[in-house]
Scaffold this motif. Structure first.
Motif, PDB file in Angstrom:
ATOM      1  N   THR A 160     125.442  30.686 -47.697  1.00 34.46           N
ATOM      2  CA  THR A 160     125.897  30.214 -46.398  1.00 34.46           C
ATOM      3  C   THR A 160     126.196  31.398 -45.490  1.00 34.46           C
ATOM      4  O   THR A 160     126.530  32.498 -45.942  1.00 34.46           O
ATOM      5  N   LEU A 161     126.097  31.131 -44.205  1.00 38.18           N
ATOM      6  CA  LEU A 161     126.327  32.111 -43.162  1.00 38.18           C
ATOM      7  C   LEU A 161     127.064  31.395 -42.043  1.00 38.18           C
ATOM      8  O   LEU A 161     126.682  30.285 -41.651  1.00 38.18           O
ATOM      9  N   MET A 162     128.137  31.998 -41.540  1.00 39.09           N
ATOM     10  CA  MET A 162     128.934  31.330 -40.508  1.00 39.09           C
ATOM     11  C   MET A 162     129.306  32.329 -39.422  1.00 39.09           C
ATOM     12  O   MET A 162     129.609  33.492 -39.710  1.00 39.09           O
ATOM     13  N   PHE A 163     129.297  31.861 -38.176  1.00 36.72           N
ATOM     14  CA  PHE A 163     129.628  32.680 -37.012  1.00 36.72           C
ATOM     15  C   PHE A 163     130.766  32.039 -36.233  1.00 36.72           C
ATOM     16  O   PHE A 163     130.747  30.826 -35.992  1.00 36.72           O
ATOM     17  N   HIS A 164     131.723  32.850 -35.825  1.00 37.39           N
ATOM     18  CA  HIS A 164     132.734  32.467 -34.831  1.00 37.39           C
ATOM     19  C   HIS A 164     132.678  33.548 -33.754  1.00 37.39           C
ATOM     20  O   HIS A 164     132.898  34.728 -34.053  1.00 37.39           O
ATOM     21  N   TYR A 165     132.372  33.151 -32.529  1.00 39.09           N
ATOM     22  CA  TYR A 165     132.251  34.095 -31.422  1.00 39.09           C
ATOM     23  C   TYR A 165     133.237  33.704 -30.332  1.00 39.09           C
ATOM     24  O   TYR A 165     133.392  32.522 -30.014  1.00 39.09           O
ATOM     25  N   THR A 166     133.889  34.689 -29.766  1.00 38.98           N
ATOM     26  CA  THR A 166     134.781  34.438 -28.639  1.00 38.98           C
ATOM     27  C   THR A 166     134.490  35.413 -27.517  1.00 38.98           C
ATOM     28  O   THR A 166     134.195  36.583 -27.757  1.00 38.98           O
ATOM     29  N   ASN A 167     134.556  34.893 -26.325  1.00 42.55           N
ATOM     30  CA  ASN A 167     134.451  35.703 -25.125  1.00 42.55           C
ATOM     31  C   ASN A 167     135.356  35.047 -24.094  1.00 42.55           C
ATOM     32  O   ASN A 167     134.949  34.117 -23.405  1.00 42.55           O
ATOM     33  N   GLY A 168     136.593  35.505 -24.045  1.00 48.81           N
ATOM     34  CA  GLY A 168     137.573  34.854 -23.176  1.00 48.81           C
ATOM     35  C   GLY A 168     137.971  33.522 -23.779  1.00 48.81           C
ATOM     36  O   GLY A 168     138.346  33.441 -24.933  1.00 48.81           O
ATOM     37  N   MET A 169     137.861  32.479 -23.008  1.00 51.82           N
ATOM     38  CA  MET A 169     138.228  31.147 -23.485  1.00 51.82           C
ATOM     39  C   MET A 169     137.071  30.452 -24.204  1.00 51.82           C
ATOM     40  O   MET A 169     137.236  29.397 -24.777  1.00 51.82           O
ATOM     41  N   GLU A 170     135.895  31.041 -24.169  1.00 50.76           N
ATOM     42  CA  GLU A 170     134.710  30.438 -24.783  1.00 50.76           C
ATOM     43  C   GLU A 170     134.664  30.763 -26.275  1.00 50.76           C
ATOM     44  O   GLU A 170     134.791  31.917 -26.675  1.00 50.76           O
ATOM     45  N   ILE A 171     134.483  29.742 -27.082  1.00 47.57           N
ATOM     46  CA  ILE A 171     134.334  29.931 -28.525  1.00 47.57           C
ATOM     47  C   ILE A 171     133.061  29.209 -28.968  1.00 47.57           C
ATOM     48  O   ILE A 171     132.845  28.051 -28.614  1.00 47.57           O
ATOM     49  N   LYS A 172     132.225  29.907 -29.708  1.00 42.93           N
ATOM     50  CA  LYS A 172     131.005  29.317 -30.259  1.00 42.93           C
ATOM     51  C   LYS A 172     131.074  29.426 -31.769  1.00 42.93           C
ATOM     52  O   LYS A 172     131.484  30.451 -32.313  1.00 42.93           O
ATOM     53  N   ILE A 173     130.645  28.360 -32.430  1.00 39.09           N
ATOM     54  CA  ILE A 173     130.732  28.290 -33.890  1.00 39.09           C
ATOM     55  C   ILE A 173     129.396  27.812 -34.447  1.00 39.09           C
ATOM     56  O   ILE A 173     128.836  26.819 -33.964  1.00 39.09           O
ATOM     57  N   LEU A 174     128.916  28.505 -35.475  1.00 40.84           N
ATOM     58  CA  LEU A 174     127.677  28.120 -36.150  1.00 40.84           C
ATOM     59  C   LEU A 174     127.881  28.248 -37.654  1.00 40.84           C
ATOM     60  O   LEU A 174     128.603  29.132 -38.115  1.00 40.84           O
ATOM     61  N   HIS A 175     127.205  27.388 -38.405  1.00 37.73           N
ATOM     62  CA  HIS A 175     127.217  27.467 -39.868  1.00 37.73           C
ATOM     63  C   HIS A 175     125.820  27.094 -40.343  1.00 37.73           C
ATOM     64  O   HIS A 175     125.261  26.070 -39.932  1.00 37.73           O
ATOM     65  N   VAL A 176     125.245  27.930 -41.186  1.00 38.04           N
ATOM     66  CA  VAL A 176     123.882  27.715 -41.676  1.00 38.04           C
ATOM     67  C   VAL A 176     123.885  27.839 -43.200  1.00 38.04           C
ATOM     68  O   VAL A 176     124.498  28.758 -43.750  1.00 38.04           O
ATOM     69  N   THR A 177     123.211  26.911 -43.866  1.00 36.39           N
ATOM     70  CA  THR A 177     123.037  26.965 -45.315  1.00 36.39           C
ATOM     71  C   THR A 177     121.570  27.230 -45.620  1.00 36.39           C
ATOM     72  O   THR A 177     120.689  26.557 -45.074  1.00 36.39           O
ATOM     73  N   LEU A 178     121.313  28.215 -46.463  1.00 31.05           N
ATOM     74  CA  LEU A 178     119.960  28.543 -46.906  1.00 31.05           C
ATOM     75  C   LEU A 178     119.889  28.250 -48.396  1.00 31.05           C
ATOM     76  O   LEU A 178     120.816  28.556 -49.144  1.00 31.05           O
TER      77      LEU A 178
END
Length: 186
Positions: free
Chosen positions: A142-160
């Motif tokens: 598994t691979l997971m991303f949490h990104y923040t830029n100010g108030m913006e939050i992006k989240i991704l999770h991928v299973t291979l």
């Protein structure tokens, strides 16, 4: 630049596909700070929705603690910072802690440890990436991303999955086809 160091229990195709996805989102989001953390076990997408104090760190002596997973299941953490030349340079954890201590921080003392702990303010424009170790043993990763830029939050999770030739078998926050396209085209 490779962000992940392959260990003996990591499948090389899994690691290569993780690298492709990481490079794509580093290029897209251009975070100032990048944290790559190896987790000893696979983890499901429910961890992707855990955001409480996620971008705030603390140090315990020379150890940097990043929220979300218990420190005992963390295998490694690497920190990269953007360069004015357009690429990322590795940063030693001790240097990162020292730099953060020079800024604002709050000291908190705990009764169970003689070491002082420091709580750092939340990062801005940062990307936290977690990947699972032991993909050769688990036949999945598994691979997971949490990104923040100010108030913006992006989240991704991928299973291979190995059964899918280390291609995308599940995803959260991004479609399976979009994730697979990144692997196929990079």
């Amino acid at each position: 630049m490779d962000f992940i160091t392959k260990d003996e229990n990591d499948d090389s195709t899994f690691i290569a596909n993780c690298e492709k996805i990481i490079r794509k989102y580093v290029q897209l989001w251009k975070p100032r700070e990048l944290f790559i953390t190896g987790v000893n076990n696979i983890f499901d997408s429910r961890w992707a929705t855990e955001e409480e104090k996620l971008f705030s760190f603390w140090s315990h002596g020379n150890e940097l603690r990043i929220s979300l997973f218990h420190p005992n299941i963390i295998s490694s953490t690497s920190i990269y910072q953007d360069s004015y030349r357009g690429y990322y340079i590795p940063c030693k954890i001790s240097d990162y802690i020292k730099k953060r201590k020079e800024g604002e921080y709050r000291l908190f003392e705990v009764h169970y440890s003689p070491l002082k702990q420091y709580y750092f303010p939340a990062i801005n424009n940062g990307l936290l990436v977690w990947y699972s170790k032991n993909s050769l043993i688990d036949n999945k990763g598994t691979l997971m991303f949490h990104y923040t830029n100010g108030m913006e939050i992006k989240i991704l999770h991928v299973t291979l999955s190995k059964s899918e030739n280390w291609n995308v078998s599940d995803s959260f926050g991004i479609s399976k086809s979009e994730s697979q396209e990144i692997i196929n085209n990079n």
